[in-house]
Design an enzyme around this catalytic site. Structure first.
Site, PDB file in Angstrom:
ATOM      1  N   TYR A   1       3.647  -6.884  -7.541  1.00  0.00           N
ATOM      2  CA  TYR A   1       4.475  -5.631  -8.101  1.00  0.00           C
ATOM      3  C   TYR A   1       3.473  -4.268  -8.505  1.00  0.00           C
ATOM      4  O   TYR A   1       2.338  -4.494  -8.850  1.00  0.00           O
ATOM      5  CB  TYR A   1       5.237  -6.133  -9.666  1.00  0.00           C
ATOM      6  CG  TYR A   1       6.283  -6.855  -9.494  1.00  0.00           C
ATOM      7  CD1 TYR A   1       7.447  -6.491  -9.119  1.00  0.00           C
ATOM      8  CD2 TYR A   1       6.193  -8.292  -9.664  1.00  0.00           C
ATOM      9  CE1 TYR A   1       8.562  -7.407  -8.909  1.00  0.00           C
ATOM     10  CE2 TYR A   1       7.149  -9.136  -9.523  1.00  0.00           C
ATOM     11  CZ  TYR A   1       8.387  -8.334  -9.240  1.00  0.00           C
ATOM     12  OH  TYR A   1       9.690  -9.448  -8.984  1.00  0.00           O
ATOM     13  N   GLU A   2       4.119  -3.261  -7.931  1.00  0.00           N
ATOM     14  CA  GLU A   2       3.301  -1.946  -7.737  1.00  0.00           C
ATOM     15  C   GLU A   2       4.021  -0.998  -8.812  1.00  0.00           C
ATOM     16  O   GLU A   2       3.354   0.117  -9.093  1.00  0.00           O
ATOM     17  CB  GLU A   2       3.135  -1.575  -6.546  1.00  0.00           C
ATOM     18  CG  GLU A   2       2.243  -2.620  -5.801  1.00  0.00           C
ATOM     19  CD  GLU A   2       1.919  -2.038  -4.412  1.00  0.00           C
ATOM     20  OE1 GLU A   2       1.904  -1.119  -4.043  1.00  0.00           O
ATOM     21  OE2 GLU A   2       0.833  -2.944  -3.718  1.00  0.00           O
TER      22      GLU A   2
END
Length: 305
Positions: free
Chosen positions: A154-155
């Site tokens: 996840y970014e």
């Protein structure tokens, strides 16, 4: 009698303890090569990628995302769907590549940068509901595809670091406890928001995280060897005690590229017993170049200390 038995037991435990300590202190394998695959739908297959039999090789399917598969995808609170090129990277192809190469394992990565034309956000409704949904949906996918591990990538976040920590930490713990996966990794990069989430996760659940796929290619293009080694030391300190892997991006659009000294830096780390492994983003982009740097990476990792 009881006293003498206790004394003998203590002596036996003392005799056992040093050898156990030395086993735990033995250096971990440092011949791990990992490659993300399938995110860009360029018809790349596992069999296209050269596999050196002398390394430990992980393919990482990119990505499973907790969004629906509509034309305008929306978050699904931990109910994961497949967003990789599953036509070319199917369950039968996973089984085939693992049967062909005994040193190959296959994982899936969660999240990624985008879904459709928008950012892919970590956006849980609550910790308990997200974890429950994620465990069940990912168990189904992992078992369907005969996968071995997960990677957390996840970014973008619409939740605070504590919520991220509990959701991801509890997910990894449950999947390991249920023997659905045998390893887990995280894929942070040098961004304040990203690091605040992943370092919080590391502080509480680092003991459950086997590898840190640090995205060194997210640093500026034209990174030098000394800068790269400095970045490596910084992130090894941040993720203290973790196996921080080094990385490059196919095409060299960021970080230290193979053409500009990446393997020089790797050789230096290897000589210091600090090279825990190499990963690449991505097979989809390396296909056009014949995977030349994948071969070079594995050759380097396969050299005995």
């Amino acid at each position: 009698m009881e006293f003498s038995m206790l004394f003998i037991t203590l002596l036996v435990l003392q005799a056992i303890s040093p050898s156990q300590a030395s086993i735990q202190a033995a250096p971990a394998r440092s011949d791990l090569f990992r490659e993300y695959i399938g995110a860009e739908f360029k018809n790349v297959r596992f069999t296209d990628v050269p596999v050196n039999p002398k390394v430990e090789f992980h393919f990482i399917l990119s990505f499973a995302i907790d969004y629906d598969t509509s034309t305008s995808p929306s978050p699904t609170n931990g109910k994961f769907n497949i967003f990789w090129d599953s036509d070319n990277l199917s369950p039968s192809q996973v089984s085939s590549i693992k049967n062909r190469h005994s040193n190959v394992k296959v994982a899936l990565s969660l999240g990624g940068d985008s879904v459709g034309t928008a950012y892919a956000y970590f956006n849980p409704s609550s910790v308990d509901s997200w974890v429950s949904n994620a465990v069940s949906s990912l168990t189904r996918i992992i078992q369907q595809y005969n996968l071995d591990g997960i990677d957390i990538d996840y970014e973008h976040f619409q939740a605070d670091p504590d919520t991220f920590t509990e959701c991801i930490g509890q997910l990894i713990t449950a999947l390991k406890r249920n023997r659905v996966i045998s390893f887990a990794s995280i894929a942070p990069f040098d961004d304040d928001q990203v690091q605040s989430h992943y370092l919080a996760l590391w502080r509480k659940y680092g003991h459950q995280i086997d590898y840190v796929n640090f995205q060194f290619y997210a640093y500026d293009q034209g990174t030098t060897v000394p800068q790269f080694l400095n970045y490596f030391n910084t992130q090894s300190s941040n993720y203290n005690g973790g196996k921080v892997l080094v990385s490059f991006i196919s095409g060299g659009s960021g970080g230290l590229s193979p053409a500009d000294g990446f393997f020089t830096a790797c050789s230096k780390l290897k000589s210091q017993n600090q090279l825990h492994g190499i990963f690449v983003w991505s097979a989809d982009d390396s296909k056009a170049d014949g995977f030349r740097y994948e071969k070079q990476s594995q050759d380097l990792l396969a050299i005995p200390h």
